[in-house]
Design a protein around this motif. Structure first.
Motif, short mmCIF file in Angstrom:
data_model
loop_
_atom_site.label_atom_id
_atom_site.label_comp_id
_atom_site.label_asym_id
_atom_site.label_seq_id
_atom_site.Cartn_x
_atom_site.Cartn_y
_atom_site.Cartn_z
N UNK A 142 -35.70 59.28 -55.71
CA UNK A 142 -35.57 58.50 -56.94
C UNK A 142 -36.20 59.23 -58.11
N UNK A 143 -37.38 59.80 -57.90
CA UNK A 143 -38.06 60.53 -58.98
C UNK A 143 -37.26 61.76 -59.37
N UNK A 144 -36.74 62.48 -58.39
CA UNK A 144 -35.91 63.66 -58.68
C UNK A 144 -34.66 63.23 -59.45
N UNK A 145 -34.07 62.13 -59.07
CA UNK A 145 -32.87 61.64 -59.75
C UNK A 145 -33.18 61.27 -61.21
N UNK A 146 -34.31 60.62 -61.43
CA UNK A 146 -34.68 60.25 -62.81
C UNK A 146 -34.94 61.49 -63.64
N UNK A 147 -35.64 62.47 -63.09
CA UNK A 147 -35.94 63.70 -63.84
C UNK A 147 -34.65 64.46 -64.15
N UNK A 148 -33.78 64.60 -63.15
CA UNK A 148 -32.51 65.32 -63.37
C UNK A 148 -31.64 64.55 -64.36
N UNK A 149 -31.61 63.23 -64.25
CA UNK A 149 -30.82 62.42 -65.18
C UNK A 149 -31.33 62.54 -66.61
N UNK A 150 -32.65 62.50 -66.79
CA UNK A 150 -33.20 62.67 -68.15
C UNK A 150 -32.93 64.07 -68.68
N UNK A 151 -32.98 65.09 -67.82
CA UNK A 151 -32.67 66.45 -68.25
C UNK A 151 -31.22 66.55 -68.69
N UNK A 152 -30.32 65.90 -67.98
CA UNK A 152 -28.90 65.92 -68.37
C UNK A 152 -28.71 65.21 -69.70
N UNK A 153 -29.35 64.08 -69.88
CA UNK A 153 -29.23 63.33 -71.15
C UNK A 153 -29.79 64.16 -72.30
N UNK A 154 -30.97 64.78 -72.12
CA UNK A 154 -31.55 65.61 -73.18
C UNK A 154 -30.66 66.80 -73.49
N UNK A 155 -30.09 67.42 -72.49
CA UNK A 155 -29.20 68.55 -72.72
C UNK A 155 -27.97 68.12 -73.52
N UNK A 156 -27.40 66.98 -73.16
CA UNK A 156 -26.22 66.51 -73.89
C UNK A 156 -26.56 66.14 -75.33
N UNK A 157 -27.71 65.55 -75.55
CA UNK A 157 -28.12 65.21 -76.91
C UNK A 157 -28.39 66.44 -77.76
N UNK A 158 -29.01 67.47 -77.16
CA UNK A 158 -29.32 68.68 -77.91
C UNK A 158 -28.09 69.50 -78.22
N UNK A 159 -27.13 69.55 -77.32
CA UNK A 159 -25.93 70.34 -77.57
C UNK A 159 -24.97 69.62 -78.51
N UNK A 160 -25.08 68.32 -78.64
CA UNK A 160 -24.19 67.59 -79.52
C UNK A 160 -24.59 67.74 -80.98
N UNK A 161 -25.86 67.87 -81.26
CA UNK A 161 -26.33 67.95 -82.64
C UNK A 161 -26.40 69.38 -83.17
N UNK A 162 -25.99 70.36 -82.46
CA UNK A 162 -26.03 71.74 -82.96
C UNK A 162 -24.83 72.07 -83.74
#
Length: 162
Positions: A142-162
């Motif tokens: 569960x912790x690994x899933x939350x960390x990986x999920x937050x990393x995916x969300x942060x990556x998508x947010x950062x690549x969208x605003x560039x």
């Protein structure tokens, strides 16, 4: 299997099927009619058969005497019937697994949810040691899933605003 050579052979339009139905199955019927006592008496005639019968009877008593309950899980071989004094029941971490399902790390969070369910099932059958191990695995996934999920969300947010 012995072939009965004394049976009459039918050779008409039906061929071999008629021959099979007309044969006499007396030997098979004799074998089926033998009771357990007669079978033991027949086996006790030779010394090697006597040893075999005694071995089989001893093996049956060992199997019947094994009254220790088996664990329903493959993950644990021992079963603790109750938590030790001063210790509470293990947690299944189901709430963390459900929370991890909202993150976009799909295969990992499904495994976490599955193992949390298995842990809860083990608690219900009082396999506390196995439930503790599987519960920790569910928490880790569960912790690994939350960390990986937050990393995916942060990556998508950062690549969208560039």
């Amino acid at each position: 299997m012995a072939i009965n050579t004394d049976a009459p052979h039918a050779t008409h339009a039906l061929g071999e099927r008629a021959a099979l139905h007309s044969t006499d199955f007396r030997d098979t019927q004799k074998l089926l009619d033998i009771s357990g006592k007669e079978l033991k008496r027949e086996l006790n005639r030779s010394p090697s058969d006597t040893i075999l019968v005694k071995y089989l009877e001893a093996e049956q008593t060992v199997v019947n005497d094994a009254s220790e309950p088996r664990s329903p899980s493959r993950l644990s071989f021992r079963r603790a019937l109750s938590p030790e004094p001063g210790e509470r029941e293990p947690r299944s971490f189901m709430w963390v697994a459900v929370l991890s399902c909202f993150c976009p790390a799909v295969p990992i969070n499904l495994f976490a949810l599955y193992f949390a369910h298995v842990s809860r099932s083990m608690i219900q059958v009082k396999d506390y040691e196995g439930a503790r191990r599987v519960g920790r695995l569910a928490l880790l996934l569960s912790i690994v899933s939350i960390v990986v999920g937050l990393a995916i969300i942060l990556y998508l947010l950062m690549t969208e605003y560039k």
